[in-house]
Every structure is written in C-alpha cells, then in structure tokens.
Design a protein around this motif. Sequence first.
Motif, PDB file in Angstrom:
ATOM      1  N   ALA A  52     -44.274 -59.142  -0.700  1.00 25.50           N
ATOM      2  CA  ALA A  52     -44.815 -58.136   0.219  1.00 25.50           C
ATOM      3  C   ALA A  52     -45.706 -57.141  -0.525  1.00 25.50           C
ATOM      4  CB  ALA A  52     -43.677 -57.406   0.931  1.00 25.50           C
ATOM      5  N   SER A  53     -45.303 -56.744  -1.714  1.00 23.48           N
ATOM      6  CA  SER A  53     -46.083 -55.794  -2.497  1.00 23.48           C
ATOM      7  C   SER A  53     -47.447 -56.373  -2.884  1.00 23.48           C
ATOM      8  CB  SER A  53     -45.316 -55.398  -3.760  1.00 23.48           C
ATOM      9  OG  SER A  53     -46.075 -54.520  -4.543  1.00 23.48           O
ATOM     10  N   ILE A  54     -47.448 -57.616  -3.334  1.00 18.65           N
ATOM     11  CA  ILE A  54     -48.704 -58.264  -3.711  1.00 18.65           C
ATOM     12  C   ILE A  54     -49.616 -58.399  -2.493  1.00 18.65           C
ATOM     13  CG2 ILE A  54     -49.704 -60.477  -4.449  1.00 18.65           C
ATOM     14  CD1 ILE A  54     -47.226 -60.652  -6.360  1.00 18.65           C
ATOM     15  N   GLU A  55     -49.068 -58.851  -1.382  1.00 18.52           N
ATOM     16  CA  GLU A  55     -49.874 -59.014  -0.177  1.00 18.52           C
ATOM     17  C   GLU A  55     -50.454 -57.680   0.281  1.00 18.52           C
ATOM     18  OE1 GLU A  55     -47.353 -61.072   2.607  1.00 18.52           O
ATOM     19  OE2 GLU A  55     -47.758 -63.016   1.666  1.00 18.52           O
ATOM     20  N   LYS A  56     -49.652 -56.632   0.221  1.00 19.76           N
ATOM     21  CA  LYS A  56     -50.144 -55.310   0.638  1.00 19.76           C
ATOM     22  C   LYS A  56     -51.263 -54.836  -0.289  1.00 19.76           C
ATOM     23  CE  LYS A  56     -48.874 -50.601   1.647  1.00 19.76           C
ATOM     24  NZ  LYS A  56     -47.882 -49.579   1.711  1.00 19.76           N
ATOM     25  N   GLY A  57     -51.058 -54.957  -1.584  1.00 18.63           N
ATOM     26  CA  GLY A  57     -52.060 -54.500  -2.543  1.00 18.63           C
ATOM     27  C   GLY A  57     -53.375 -55.250  -2.427  1.00 18.63           C
ATOM     28  N   VAL A  58     -53.306 -56.555  -2.260  1.00 20.84           N
ATOM     29  CA  VAL A  58     -54.528 -57.355  -2.160  1.00 20.84           C
ATOM     30  C   VAL A  58     -55.225 -57.087  -0.825  1.00 20.84           C
ATOM     31  CG1 VAL A  58     -55.449 -59.708  -2.075  1.00 20.84           C
ATOM     32  CG2 VAL A  58     -53.724 -59.112  -3.781  1.00 20.84           C
ATOM     33  N   GLU A  62     -61.298 -54.057  -0.212  1.00 25.90           N
ATOM     34  CA  GLU A  62     -62.334 -54.259   0.798  1.00 25.90           C
ATOM     35  C   GLU A  62     -62.923 -55.658   0.661  1.00 25.90           C
ATOM     36  OE1 GLU A  62     -66.609 -52.488   2.330  1.00 25.90           O
ATOM     37  OE2 GLU A  62     -65.626 -51.564   0.609  1.00 25.90           O
ATOM     38  N   GLY A  63     -63.039 -56.350   1.777  1.00 29.68           N
ATOM     39  CA  GLY A  63     -63.600 -57.694   1.790  1.00 29.68           C
ATOM     40  C   GLY A  63     -62.553 -58.784   1.861  1.00 29.68           C
ATOM     41  N   ASN A  83     -69.534 -61.014  -0.877  1.00 28.50           N
ATOM     42  CA  ASN A  83     -70.501 -59.908  -0.880  1.00 28.50           C
ATOM     43  C   ASN A  83     -69.823 -58.556  -1.035  1.00 28.50           C
ATOM     44  OD1 ASN A  83     -72.801 -61.508  -0.578  1.00 28.50           O
ATOM     45  ND2 ASN A  83     -72.623 -61.517   1.647  1.00 28.50           N
ATOM     46  N   LYS A  84     -68.517 -58.500  -0.804  1.00 27.80           N
ATOM     47  CA  LYS A  84     -67.812 -57.223  -0.848  1.00 27.80           C
ATOM     48  C   LYS A  84     -66.830 -57.097  -1.999  1.00 27.80           C
ATOM     49  CE  LYS A  84     -68.204 -56.241   4.039  1.00 27.80           C
ATOM     50  NZ  LYS A  84     -67.496 -55.927   5.267  1.00 27.80           N
ATOM     51  N   THR A  85     -66.349 -58.206  -2.537  1.00 29.84           N
ATOM     52  CA  THR A  85     -65.375 -58.138  -3.625  1.00 29.84           C
ATOM     53  C   THR A  85     -65.452 -59.398  -4.470  1.00 29.84           C
ATOM     54  OG1 THR A  85     -63.096 -57.576  -4.177  1.00 29.84           O
ATOM     55  CG2 THR A  85     -63.401 -59.129  -2.363  1.00 29.84           C
ATOM     56  N   ASN A  86     -64.641 -59.438  -5.513  1.00 28.39           N
ATOM     57  CA  ASN A  86     -64.605 -60.609  -6.394  1.00 28.39           C
ATOM     58  C   ASN A  86     -63.193 -60.774  -6.956  1.00 28.39           C
ATOM     59  OD1 ASN A  86     -64.345 -58.917  -8.793  1.00 28.39           O
ATOM     60  ND2 ASN A  86     -66.505 -58.422  -8.472  1.00 28.39           N
ATOM     61  N   ARG A  92     -57.160 -56.966 -10.317  1.00 36.32           N
ATOM     62  CA  ARG A  92     -56.785 -55.573 -10.631  1.00 36.32           C
ATOM     63  C   ARG A  92     -55.795 -55.034  -9.593  1.00 36.32           C
ATOM     64  NH1 ARG A  92     -62.174 -54.890 -12.819  1.00 36.32           N
ATOM     65  NH2 ARG A  92     -62.987 -54.526 -10.741  1.00 36.32           N
ATOM     66  N   ALA A  93     -55.988 -55.407  -8.323  1.00 34.30           N
ATOM     67  CA  ALA A  93     -55.061 -54.957  -7.281  1.00 34.30           C
ATOM     68  C   ALA A  93     -53.665 -55.528  -7.513  1.00 34.30           C
ATOM     69  CB  ALA A  93     -55.577 -55.365  -5.898  1.00 34.30           C
ATOM     70  N   VAL A  94     -53.592 -56.777  -7.974  1.00 34.99           N
ATOM     71  CA  VAL A  94     -52.298 -57.391  -8.292  1.00 34.99           C
ATOM     72  C   VAL A  94     -51.675 -56.675  -9.486  1.00 34.99           C
ATOM     73  CG1 VAL A  94     -51.193 -59.505  -9.137  1.00 34.99           C
ATOM     74  CG2 VAL A  94     -52.932 -59.648  -7.331  1.00 34.99           C
TER      75      VAL A  94
END
Length: 105
Positions: A52-58, A62-63, A83-86, A92-94
């Motif tokens: 749940a934490s990983i899904e929320k963070g990712v 944006e994108g 076009n919005k993220t990579n 980094r979010a993970v």
Amino acid sequence: MKVVVFMVVTFLMVGCQSGNKKQNNTGEAPPQIVLSEETLNISGMHCDMCVASIEKGVNEVEGVQFVKANLDDSTAVVRFDKNKTNLNEISRAVEKRGYSVIQMQ
C-alpha cells in the motif's frame, strides 16, 4: 410560480456547467500522451502495508496512471506518461518510502 423556479434552476445549472469547460484559444493541439508500462523489482517489501505504501507513493508522481505492487514476487507494474515523468522519478518515489528498486526491466 413553478415555472419561474424551474427557469431559475435551469439557468443556474447551465451557467455552472459552462464555467467548467476549458477552451484552447491558442490553436495548438494538446500534447499527446506517450504511455509506457514498466515492471520494477523492489526490495524490502514484506507485508500488505508495504504494498500500500509503495502504491501510494508512486501514485503521487505526476503522470502515473496506474500502479500495482505485488508482494509475492516483489514487483510493481507502473503505467505512466513519458511526457510527464520517467523511471528515475518513480524510483525516487519508491525510495522515499524506504524501499529499493533493484532492477528496472
């Protein structure tokens, strides 16, 4: 009296809806969405709260349009607009959540 109330309500509904429409007066076409779907191998997941934490963070990136983490094989499938993220931003979010991306496929 009912006719007047009906007319006022109708006028308000039409007026409110017309304010929600965005107009593109520049004559330019909106940018195209370039979707990519990638599977990330993640280390450190050991319970449903980790998933749940990983899904929320990712999902906060944006994108990102879809993310599904899987505890059984320690992966996360991510669909995002290139076009919005990579993948670096998604990784980094993970990592902000305390996990590591082992290998990006």
